[in-house]
Design an enzyme around this catalytic site. Sequence first.
Site, PDB file in Angstrom:
ATOM      1  CG  HIS A 136     -52.197   4.491   4.320  1.00  0.00           C
ATOM      2  ND1 HIS A 136     -51.118   4.430   5.185  1.00  0.00           N
ATOM      3  CD2 HIS A 136     -52.447   3.202   3.988  1.00  0.00           C
ATOM      4  CE1 HIS A 136     -50.754   3.179   5.364  1.00  0.00           C
ATOM      5  NE2 HIS A 136     -51.554   2.403   4.654  1.00  0.00           N
ATOM      6  CD  GLU A 181     -46.776   0.077   1.783  1.00  0.00           C
ATOM      7  OE1 GLU A 181     -47.579  -0.581   1.096  1.00  0.00           O
ATOM      8  OE2 GLU A 181     -46.347  -0.305   2.881  1.00  0.00           O
TER       9      GLU A 181
HETATM   10  O1  IFM Z   1     -51.748  -2.887   6.043  1.00  0.00           O
HETATM   11  C1  IFM Z   1     -50.761  -2.518   5.149  1.00  0.00           C
HETATM   12  C2  IFM Z   1     -50.606  -1.016   5.113  1.00  0.00           C
HETATM   13  O2  IFM Z   1     -51.776  -0.378   4.768  1.00  0.00           O
HETATM   14  C3  IFM Z   1     -49.545  -0.629   4.096  1.00  0.00           C
HETATM   15  N1  IFM Z   1     -48.328  -1.358   4.342  1.00  0.00           N
HETATM   16  C4  IFM Z   1     -48.401  -2.787   4.493  1.00  0.00           C
HETATM   17  C5  IFM Z   1     -49.427  -3.126   5.548  1.00  0.00           C
HETATM   18  C6  IFM Z   1     -49.503  -4.644   5.723  1.00  0.00           C
HETATM   19  O3  IFM Z   1     -49.855  -5.254   4.524  1.00  0.00           O
END
Ligand code: IFM
Length: 419
Positions: A136, A181
């Site tokens: 992550h 992501e």
């Molecule tokens: O905080 C982030 C997360 O780490 C990944 N997705 C989006 C979130 C909000 O920006």
Amino acid sequence: MAAVPRIFVPSVRNNMTKILKFPKGFLWGAATSAHQVEGGNKNEWWAWSYKKSKMDILGIKVQISKTGRAADHYNCYEEDFNLVKKLNQNAHRFSIEWSRIEPKEGQFNFKELKHYQNVIRALKERNIIPFVTLHHFTCPIWFYRKGNWLNKKSPDYFNRYVEFFIKNIKEEVDFYITINEPINYASWYLPLQGAYQGNKWPNLLDILRAIKNLIKAHQKAYKTLHQYGPKNIQVGIAKNNIFFDGRPKILVSLADWYWNRMFLDKIKNEQDFIGLNYYFHSRIKPGFKNPKNWINQNENKIVSDLGWEIYPEGIYHVLKDLKKYQKPIYITENGLADEKDKLRENFIKDHLYWIHKAIGEEIDIRGYFHWSLMDNYEWEKGFWPRFGLIEIDYKTLERKIRPSAEVYAKICQENAVFM
Ligand code: IFM
């Protein structure tokens, strides 16, 4: 709460009360990531925070602050999982910090592995299903020094860590997410990291190289997890898809292909489910002004503390597009920065309205994880955006359940939303 317009949900607009029942066995939870909540991590983000504290990137003000002890979730996880239980959540998504498991290249830390074993056990003891993310946004410093995801061996390095983890972790986990992501990470966070080191902004080819390596990393990890993991293992990706609309259609399709489809198309034979992180709607409208603004011509009728448009209907369109992959879908993130907790209740209900509608149209959606369980470190923005169902007092580490979390707890308990 009445002050917040409910403009996105037809039944509410028409003043009709509705109960939306969710399928039996639906998973309800919230998500976190290691570096954002644990405290005490020594990865590449930690290293940068000691180098410079402020910079301007493409006109965007970036502040890398130190994480320090963050919410100290590393030590408080039992207490935090008691709250998860109290809030009726039956699943929880969190991530493993690679730099703890492999702080030096090829040298694995069994003490830290044991820590995560205890974390998983603590969830299972409370009948909370763990969803484990293996990457992550953070990497060990040695990996960064070797060229990070631009190094063509990076998928092998990642796979070595995944193999160590799955072979040695003694608690069984059914749900694994390899990478969080990847497109957002490659297109924004990796360039940001380079720029922060004083390098120039990478060209598109470098970004595509990193994406190619992330695809390979996922594919290898998928095989490894299936080879050594439990027999019921389900492996997926957490993909942050955006609802693009506007014109010209050719630009909308290009954006949709690059951001939403390219990665998923490549891994379509190596995923057992799709994790969807949904935050953004992007109305494209090119003009004579700065191309940077072309992708955000939204009406912004309601925005979060970060100025991000709240557009619940977008999740429905994104889900409809994911139907073609014919895989179960879990919403692995959806949330907003809302320190005063004025918008969160309606945000959750309105998104669930559209998710429920998608389920009614035969889209196989099996769970929802709100982002986030608790306030956390929002990367280059620091600690001020408050995403948590649970408020953290960073001075005392006191946890306070926000009112919207109680509403969400009722939804989790009833497996239904009262609109
Ligand atoms: O905080 C982030 C997360 O780490 C990944 N997705 C989006 C979130 C909000 O920006």
